[in-house]
Design a protein around this motif. Sequence first.
Motif, PDB file in Angstrom:
ATOM      1  N   ILE A 119       0.799  -1.328  -0.008  1.00 59.11           N
ATOM      2  CA  ILE A 119       0.076   0.065  -0.051  1.00 59.11           C
ATOM      3  C   ILE A 119       0.950   1.319  -0.031  1.00 59.11           C
ATOM      4  O   ILE A 119       0.322   2.434   0.109  1.00 59.11           O
ATOM      5  N   ALA A 120       2.116   1.305  -0.155  1.00 56.90           N
ATOM      6  CA  ALA A 120       3.203   2.337  -0.056  1.00 56.90           C
ATOM      7  C   ALA A 120       2.856   3.331  -0.973  1.00 56.90           C
ATOM      8  O   ALA A 120       3.084   4.503  -1.000  1.00 56.90           O
ATOM      9  N   GLU A 121       2.439   2.848  -2.194  1.00 60.70           N
ATOM     10  CA  GLU A 121       2.430   3.956  -3.566  1.00 60.70           C
ATOM     11  C   GLU A 121       0.517   4.285  -3.258  1.00 60.70           C
ATOM     12  O   GLU A 121       0.417   5.192  -4.460  1.00 60.70           O
ATOM     13  N   THR A 122       0.001   3.976  -2.438  1.00 59.11           N
ATOM     14  CA  THR A 122      -1.332   4.449  -2.564  1.00 59.11           C
ATOM     15  C   THR A 122      -1.712   5.853  -2.028  1.00 59.11           C
ATOM     16  O   THR A 122      -0.588   6.266  -1.483  1.00 59.11           O
ATOM     17  N   LYS A 123      -2.740   6.519  -2.383  1.00 58.63           N
ATOM     18  CA  LYS A 123      -3.038   7.916  -1.952  1.00 58.63           C
ATOM     19  C   LYS A 123      -4.170   7.857  -1.168  1.00 58.63           C
ATOM     20  O   LYS A 123      -5.116   6.855  -1.147  1.00 58.63           O
ATOM     21  N   VAL A 124      -4.414   9.052  -0.615  1.00 62.44           N
ATOM     22  CA  VAL A 124      -5.666   9.074   0.494  1.00 62.44           C
ATOM     23  C   VAL A 124      -6.197  10.547  -0.172  1.00 62.44           C
ATOM     24  O   VAL A 124      -5.482  11.740  -0.225  1.00 62.44           O
ATOM     25  N   THR A 125      -7.432  10.726  -0.559  1.00 63.29           N
ATOM     26  CA  THR A 125      -8.231  11.945  -0.732  1.00 63.29           C
ATOM     27  C   THR A 125      -8.860  12.452   0.519  1.00 63.29           C
ATOM     28  O   THR A 125      -9.359  11.376   1.186  1.00 63.29           O
ATOM     29  N   PHE A 126      -9.148  13.514   0.505  1.00 63.72           N
ATOM     30  CA  PHE A 126      -9.691  14.286   1.756  1.00 63.72           C
ATOM     31  C   PHE A 126     -10.263  15.653   1.587  1.00 63.72           C
ATOM     32  O   PHE A 126     -10.044  16.196   0.601  1.00 63.72           O
ATOM     33  N   ILE A 127     -11.051  16.078   2.458  1.00 61.78           N
ATOM     34  CA  ILE A 127     -11.445  17.586   2.536  1.00 61.78           C
ATOM     35  C   ILE A 127     -10.857  18.363   3.394  1.00 61.78           C
ATOM     36  O   ILE A 127     -10.513  17.696   4.634  1.00 61.78           O
ATOM     37  N   VAL A 169     -11.016  19.595  -2.260  1.00 56.41           N
ATOM     38  CA  VAL A 169     -10.650  18.113  -2.026  1.00 56.41           C
ATOM     39  C   VAL A 169      -9.175  18.208  -2.367  1.00 56.41           C
ATOM     40  O   VAL A 169      -8.563  18.897  -3.362  1.00 56.41           O
ATOM     41  N   TYR A 170      -8.275  17.449  -1.493  1.00 57.55           N
ATOM     42  CA  TYR A 170      -7.126  17.297  -1.342  1.00 57.55           C
ATOM     43  C   TYR A 170      -6.644  15.990  -1.795  1.00 57.55           C
ATOM     44  O   TYR A 170      -7.408  14.914  -1.540  1.00 57.55           O
ATOM     45  N   ILE A 171      -5.311  15.702  -2.147  1.00 55.64           N
ATOM     46  CA  ILE A 171      -4.882  14.195  -2.106  1.00 55.64           C
ATOM     47  C   ILE A 171      -3.516  14.250  -1.292  1.00 55.64           C
ATOM     48  O   ILE A 171      -2.750  15.387  -1.321  1.00 55.64           O
ATOM     49  N   ARG A 198      -1.847  17.819  -1.458  1.00 52.79           N
ATOM     50  CA  ARG A 198      -2.153  19.119  -2.602  1.00 52.79           C
ATOM     51  C   ARG A 198      -3.537  19.173  -2.738  1.00 52.79           C
ATOM     52  O   ARG A 198      -4.204  18.166  -2.945  1.00 52.79           O
ATOM     53  N   ARG A 199      -3.808  20.284  -3.216  1.00 51.88           N
ATOM     54  CA  ARG A 199      -5.154  20.780  -3.304  1.00 51.88           C
ATOM     55  C   ARG A 199      -5.510  20.385  -4.658  1.00 51.88           C
ATOM     56  O   ARG A 199      -4.628  20.716  -5.708  1.00 51.88           O
ATOM     57  N   ILE A 200      -6.849  19.681  -5.041  1.00 56.29           N
ATOM     58  CA  ILE A 200      -7.047  19.448  -6.434  1.00 56.29           C
ATOM     59  C   ILE A 200      -8.389  20.077  -7.131  1.00 56.29           C
ATOM     60  O   ILE A 200      -8.585  19.828  -8.073  1.00 56.29           O
ATOM     61  N   THR A 201      -8.902  20.791  -6.170  1.00 58.35           N
ATOM     62  CA  THR A 201      -9.999  21.663  -6.466  1.00 58.35           C
ATOM     63  C   THR A 201      -9.909  22.988  -6.007  1.00 58.35           C
ATOM     64  O   THR A 201      -9.077  23.279  -5.213  1.00 58.35           O
TER      65      THR A 201
END
Length: 432
Positions: free
Chosen positions: A165-173, A182-184, A193-196
């Motif tokens: 899972i080391a290359e996985t990401k988490v998105t969140f608010i 929305v961030y990742i 980093r912000r994506i919206t």
Amino acid sequence: MLQRFFLLMAIGIFLGGVEARAADVFMGTSRFGFEKIPLMILPLQGASEHSEALLLTETALTSDLERSRLFRVVEPSTIGISHATTEAPDSAAMRKASASGVQALVWAKLYTDGDDWVLESYAYETGKGEQVIGVKIIGRRESFRAMAHRFSDKLVHHFTGEKGIAETKVTFISDLSGKKEVYIMDYDGRNPRRITTDRSIALSPRWSFNGKKITYTSYRSGNPDIYLLDLSNGLRKSLVSFPGLNFSTSWSPVGDRIAYATTKDGNAEIYTMDPEGTEHKRLTFNAADDLSPSWSPTGKQIAFTSDRGGGPQIYIMDADGMNVHRLTFIGKYNTSPTWSPKGDWIAYTCRDEEKRLKLCADRADGQQSIRITESGPWDDESPSWALNGRDLVFTSNRSGTNQIFSIHLDGTRMIRLTSSPANNTSPAWSPN
């Protein structure tokens, strides 16, 4: 009034509070008590002028393997092994490691090749004295952690047969910008980093089945509508804009349908649509609020929240809306189900005796129920599972503000992932 209060809680519109919601959560087969694989990482080799890069890479690799909880990382000095050359470990070092109980030996060197960095990585099974992994991982400048993550996942896959899972990401608010966007971030909380840039209220981001897109609810046009964001090019598309609330997306395992909830019929009902935002099909027909759908990994069933019994509980139905049955019976408040990728557990937000929100999970067959997070004067909610079946992320205000934490299924090794002064909520772990 009860339904409306329940609905607002589930959507998570309280501007300063923790957001409860459905999540793609993980909780696979329990591996409590299994024996960790003794593994030794020899000092990372490279030029002296690259000492900072060497330290960063080795630290990230060690942290990844320890976080996996599949390995017991052994220090070379504890068994008298030293390795300070750019050559592979010899047979004598292999035999000594094996005699000391070390089953895997890892050795790598880091160097530059033009504008690229190269992590030349090897792993050995000491009992056989054989090399089992040999790979060159190439990255751009400042990508040392990413290269370490990739090597870690290769080690996990070879020695355990499961995906790392080391290359996985988490998105969140996060409301770091003053608005909920929305961030990742990386799975360990680094590189957020912000994506919206909606400059409004964004809610409940969810990964697509392949991790290439994100669906979320936003008030950017005034109404809470569902949008699709393509991560490859940043393009956004409106999927659902019915009058009322549109929220709680969940992608089917193969990506052909997206389940969601909407109040266009008066109360919250669950629908599905295709990824283009067409072919809407209503699944639930009830005077109560039905929301927070979560697909089973087979795509044949959907777990959801409903207060049709007088208070919010977790239910399961077939993917066509038939054969509805109740899953949870312990407690008066259970919301936001998330079905594990392995299909055996459904995790959710529960309320304890002190009326505090905690994380719970039930077997999908209803035969076992567990509490994941401990009692205390704080709220834990919004769980989302990693693909390995042992870890999840969640939101908690135990530190004073809403922050994101990770935890093992058995309730151990809780780690705080976010530390900004903002409220960080509603995490969702990527599927790959």
